[in-house]
Each structure stands twice: as C-alpha cells, then as structure tokens.
Design an enzyme around this catalytic site. Structure first.
Site, PDB file in Angstrom:
ATOM      1  N   THR A 134      45.544  34.816  38.494  1.00 42.91           N
ATOM      2  CA  THR A 134      45.679  36.207  38.070  1.00 42.91           C
ATOM      3  C   THR A 134      44.669  37.013  38.870  1.00 42.91           C
ATOM      4  OG1 THR A 134      46.319  35.513  35.849  1.00 42.91           O
ATOM      5  CG2 THR A 134      45.627  37.808  36.137  1.00 42.91           C
ATOM      6  N   LYS A 208      51.885  40.062  35.418  1.00 45.23           N
ATOM      7  CA  LYS A 208      50.910  39.236  34.687  1.00 45.23           C
ATOM      8  C   LYS A 208      49.864  40.111  33.991  1.00 45.23           C
ATOM      9  CE  LYS A 208      48.476  35.897  33.055  1.00 45.23           C
ATOM     10  NZ  LYS A 208      47.801  34.860  33.835  1.00 45.23           N
ATOM     11  N   LYS A 276      37.729  39.010  33.096  1.00 49.89           N
ATOM     12  CA  LYS A 276      38.076  39.396  34.472  1.00 49.89           C
ATOM     13  C   LYS A 276      39.452  40.048  34.532  1.00 49.89           C
ATOM     14  CE  LYS A 276      40.165  36.468  36.784  1.00 49.89           C
ATOM     15  NZ  LYS A 276      41.580  36.044  37.071  1.00 49.89           N
TER      16      LYS A 276
END
Length: 335
Positions: A134, A208, A276
């Site tokens: 990701t 995503k 993150k």
C-alpha cells in the site's frame, strides 16, 4: 576435379550468440500464457503477508527467488525450495515477474527504482514489476513510467484481507496499470485471491486507500460498540455473535472480534503500517480538497497507539485507545 569444402570451426562469439538466441527463445513473450514452465518469479518482502503469499506460488510449482532485508524471515520459503538473492537487482536478473510487498513508499522506491541495487535495473526487457505494497498513487505512476522507458511493465496491486486472507489465498487485489498485463498475470493473482482491475497506473493504490478509509471508520465503530456493550453489562462475546449476522456484521468483526476478546494483539496488519496508510489518505484528501472527519479521527486514535509504543501490534489493538479514554478494560463476561 571436384571442389572440396573445408569445414571451419565455429568461433566462440558465434557459439555464444547461438546459445543466447536459444535461451531467449525459451523465455515467455507477452502473449504466452503464464505457467510454472515458462515464468520465473521474484519476491521481495517476506513479512506477515508476503511470506504466505509467496508460499502459494512455490506450492503451485513456480521457480521463486526471494529477497528480504532480514534473511531469517525468508527461511520458511527457502525451506520450501525458494532461492535467496542478495539484492533486488540480482533477484530481478533471475526473474520474469517480480512481486514486492514491503513497508513504506521509501522502501518501494529503494527496492524497485534504486539505479544500482533496485529490481528494475536488473529486469530484462518484457519483464513485469508487481508492487503489492500500500503506497502512494504518484509513486505507482512513476514506477510505471520508469518501467515503460526500458520496455518493461509495472502493475500496482495492493491487497486487502489481512494475514488470514494471505494464508488462505483469499485476498482482494486492487490492480492498476495495463489491463492486458493484469489479465496475463491472472494465473499468478488467482493463487493469491481475487483480482479487481481498477484502471490505469495508480488506480489500484487509490482503490486500496479508499478501502483503508472504509476499514478505519469501521474499526472505530467496532471498538466503540464493544466498549459500550461492556459498560452496559452485556456479555461482549454474545453481543458480537448477535450483531455479526445483522446489518452491523463486517469482515472487521470476523477477523478482529474474537482476537480483541482474547486480548490477542499479534499483528495481522501492523498499527505502524495502518498509520502510514491513513497518513497517505489524508495527504491525498488535502490534495483533492476533501474533508473526511471519520478518517481524521481514526488516524488520531491509531497515532495514539503508536505514541504509547504499540505500533507493532495489530490494528485490533485500537480497543486499547478506547479503553484508555474511558478508563475501562474489556473482558468477556464469564471468561
């Protein structure tokens, strides 16, 4: 008098050229169906997710070369028959398709684009990079452009489903890039889960990130519901069982509910990595001019876990943040 022809020995350079052409002719072309007999796999990143995912390809008979900064984490794959490379560049030189699933965008840039040690610098013409980390959509676009400049291909294909999805080959895969290349990779993707083509390069990452935004608010709702049920004196396990088949049912309950009740905070997906991801989401929202308050709240709660030194726990540890806010400790009644 008949003319006698004398056979001259072949020069070493001619022999080398001949065998090179023969070896190149056995490599897959962009139209060949991918299978274990014609496609060599490289795999970069053998952590919680990558180890299981790569294992499916080995079990299917593919020749696999692996690279991981911590070699011990790759040992289970070496025991299954994988070969260890000492750099992404070396790995790519032995591979036709290179998968990567690492921690942060900076890691992606290093393992794929570093001009001396990166995978792209070792990949042969026609090779394919598949980044399943990701990461930032803009980086996915940059990787695609760099790959195209050397006659290679790049697909951004982040996944959702956690450690159980990886172990069971049931991941949801969000693919961005050239659609024909995505379809050609389907024999590999199908071993890992279900591939969903989302559009051009970067669109897999955008999908995503939208997935993470959805999960973030769902997780907040789940742990708030658990804390409320506990404070109300309900048997929390029975409560979760009751709502799991109704409108409040979700994958988050299925994957995390029992783990929360057992105080099992081992990572299926790290808090650090989720922080993150949510940070990337917030940066993209700022760029787009979007206000998503649920996302911002979830990011702050997860950031509080990191501040308490809990970044290496799984995302189900969000319950700890809500417990601290309310000075409670949730335990299942009768446990």
């Amino acid at each position: 008098m008949p003319l006698l022809l004398r056979r001259q020995p072949l020069s070493p350079s001619l022999l080398s050229s001949f065998f090179l052409r023969r070896s190149m002719s056995s490599k897959p072309t962009p139209t060949d169906p991918i299978n274990p007999s014609n496609t060599r796999i490289g795999w970069i990143g053998t952590g919680v997710m990558g180890r299981s995912m790569c294992g499916h390809l080995i079990k299917a008979g593919y020749s696999v070369t692996v690279f991981n900064r911590t070699v011990s984490k790759a040992q289970p794959l070496l025991d299954m028959g994988a070969t260890l490379a000492d750099s992404p560049n070396s790995l790519a030189s032995q591979s036709d398709v290179v998968f990567s699933i690492v921690g942060y965008p900076s890691d992606v840039r290093r393992v794929l684009l570093d001009p001396t040690s990166g995978a792209l610098s070792g990949l042969s013409s026609g090779g394919v990079l598949v980044d399943m980390t990701t990461s930032e959509p803009s980086l996915a676009e940059e990787i695609s452009e760099s790959a195209s400049s050397v006659n290679c291909f790049s697909i951004d294909a982040p996944v959702s489903g956690g450690d159980l999805g990886a172990k069971n080959g049931k991941l949801s895969i969000f693919a961005g890039g050239d659609e024909a290349t995505v379809k050609r990779l389907d024999p590999l993707f199908s071993l890992l889960g279900k591939v969903n083509f989302m559009g051009a390069s970067g669109k897999g990452q955008f999908a995503k990130l939208a997935n993470q935004i959805t999960i973030a608010s769902t997780m907040v709702g789940l742990v708030e519901g658990i804390v409320y049920a506990h404070k109300a004196g309900l048997d929390v396990r029975k409560f979760l069982e009751a709502i799991s088949t109704g409108a409040a049912g979700s994958k988050s309950i299925d994957l995390c509910g029992e783990r929360i009740l057992k105080r099992d905070f081992d990572p299926g997906f790290y808090v650090n990595h989720f922080v993150k991801d949510l940070g990337i989401c917030l940066n993209e929202c700022q760029r787009m001019g979007l206000a998503l308050p649920g996302l911002a709240l979830a990011q702050q709660l997860y950031l509080s876990l990191k501040a308490h030194g809990e970044g290496d726990l799984g995302t189900q540890a969000l319950i700890l943040a809500l417990e601290r806010l309310n000075n409670v400790s949730v335990q299942p009644v009768g446990a």
